[in-house]
Design an enzyme around this catalytic site. Structure first.
Site, PDB file in Angstrom:
ATOM      1  N   ILE A   1       0.941  -1.217   0.094  1.00 49.02           N
ATOM      2  CA  ILE A   1      -0.027   0.172  -0.185  1.00 49.02           C
ATOM      3  C   ILE A   1       0.631   1.581  -0.318  1.00 49.02           C
ATOM      4  O   ILE A   1       2.009   1.270   1.228  1.00 49.02           O
ATOM      5  CB  ILE A   1      -0.695  -0.043   0.760  1.00 49.02           C
ATOM      6  CG1 ILE A   1      -2.006  -1.186   0.985  1.00 49.02           C
ATOM      7  CG2 ILE A   1      -1.760   1.185   1.374  1.00 49.02           C
ATOM      8  CD1 ILE A   1      -2.683  -1.622   2.357  1.00 49.02           C
ATOM      9  N   CYS A   2       0.301   2.655  -0.882  1.00 44.94           N
ATOM     10  CA  CYS A   2       0.897   4.254  -0.521  1.00 44.94           C
ATOM     11  C   CYS A   2       2.821   3.684  -1.482  1.00 44.94           C
ATOM     12  O   CYS A   2       2.754   3.015  -2.664  1.00 44.94           O
ATOM     13  CB  CYS A   2       1.035   4.017   0.414  1.00 44.94           C
ATOM     14  SG  CYS A   2       1.837   5.534   1.429  1.00 44.94           S
ATOM     15  N   ILE A   3       3.413   4.059  -0.898  1.00 44.68           N
ATOM     16  CA  ILE A   3       4.964   3.591  -1.240  1.00 44.68           C
ATOM     17  C   ILE A   3       5.281   2.834  -0.890  1.00 44.68           C
ATOM     18  O   ILE A   3       6.482   2.383  -1.390  1.00 44.68           O
ATOM     19  CB  ILE A   3       5.687   4.530  -0.493  1.00 44.68           C
ATOM     20  CG1 ILE A   3       6.914   5.267  -0.564  1.00 44.68           C
ATOM     21  CG2 ILE A   3       5.758   4.751   0.693  1.00 44.68           C
ATOM     22  CD1 ILE A   3       6.890   5.365  -2.478  1.00 44.68           C
TER      23      ILE A   3
ATOM     24  N   THR B   1      -2.003  -0.490  -4.152  1.00 40.04           N
ATOM     25  CA  THR B   1      -3.413   0.475  -4.538  1.00 40.04           C
ATOM     26  C   THR B   1      -2.236   1.907  -3.975  1.00 40.04           C
ATOM     27  O   THR B   1      -1.585   1.704  -3.159  1.00 40.04           O
ATOM     28  CB  THR B   1      -4.372   0.017  -3.363  1.00 40.04           C
ATOM     29  OG1 THR B   1      -5.715   1.072  -3.759  1.00 40.04           O
ATOM     30  CG2 THR B   1      -3.708   0.278  -1.877  1.00 40.04           C
TER      31      THR B   1
END
Length: 216
Positions: free
Chosen positions: A135-137, A189
């Site tokens: 998720i994210c970075i 995501t």
């Protein structure tokens, strides 16, 4: 009941695991009828950030596992002691801790390395054919963990280029969607790479958790 390993990188967006992303992940796992075990490496954080000012607190040192225990309400284990065979899937929330503590991507970019404890655990999960969500970075670590896998961090061109330089495949995606590498069972995501609110981040995270559980 399916059991998901959730690897945290501390506690706090600027120097650890992103709190909203982590809590949304844990909630979605339970709502999906599964259970989870939080874990983190027993190492020092890269640095400590004052989350009011954004400044580095040079006189402080904090431990990633100890800080992550805040998010897990104390129910957490050392990543080095976790047995991949006990879990059906792995999810890694974002926050700068993924790029500072789980890896050094924040300072090294395409020359980054991942902490050995995470490499060992994540690659064992993957080798067993179990799904992984990032998720994210956190998806910036994808090529370092899983080779030329497909992933997303949203639409940041500099980070996308670094991912491709490391051997990965990047695909743009908004925070309400997910990118799935069906062959490798890797789901990613952007979450707060693009989200402007917790409700926006929740849309993609819920989809990611649902897909990971479906693949497990």
């Amino acid at each position: 009941m399916k059991k998901v390993a959730v690897v945290l990188s501390g506690c706090g967006v600027y120097d650890g695991a992103e709190i909203y992303e982590s809590v949304l992940t844990l909630l979605a796992i339970e709502q999906g009828g599964a259970c989870y075990q939080c874990m983190a490496p027993n190492i020092d954080q890269m640095h400590v950030i004052n989350h009011r000012s954004g400044e580095v607190m040079a006189d402080q040192r904090r431990n990633v596992l100890t800080e992550a225990a805040r998010l897990a309400r104390g129910e957490i284990i050392d990543l080095a002691q976790a047995n991949p065979a006990d879990y059906d899937a792995l999810i890694i929330p974002g926050g700068f801790g993924a790029a500072k503590n789980l890896s050094n991507f924040a300072v090294a970019g395409a020359a980054a390395v991942v902490t050995p404890e995470l490499i060992s655990f994540a690659q064992a999960i993957h080798a067993a054919g179990k799904p992984v969500g990032l998720i994210c970075i956190a998806p910036a670590m994808t090529p370092l963990l899983f080779g030329d896998a497909l992933c997303t961090i949203g639409n940041d061109k500099e980070i996308a280029t670094a991912i491709e330089t490391m051997g990965g495949q990047h695909q743009e995606c908004d925070c309400s969607n997910i990118i799935i590498d069906e062959t490798r069972k890797i789901v990613t995501t952007p979450a707060y790479m693009l989200a402007g609110s917790i409700s926006e981040a929740a849309v993609g995270i819920n989809k990611l958790v649902d897909k990971v559980l479906q693949l497990s």
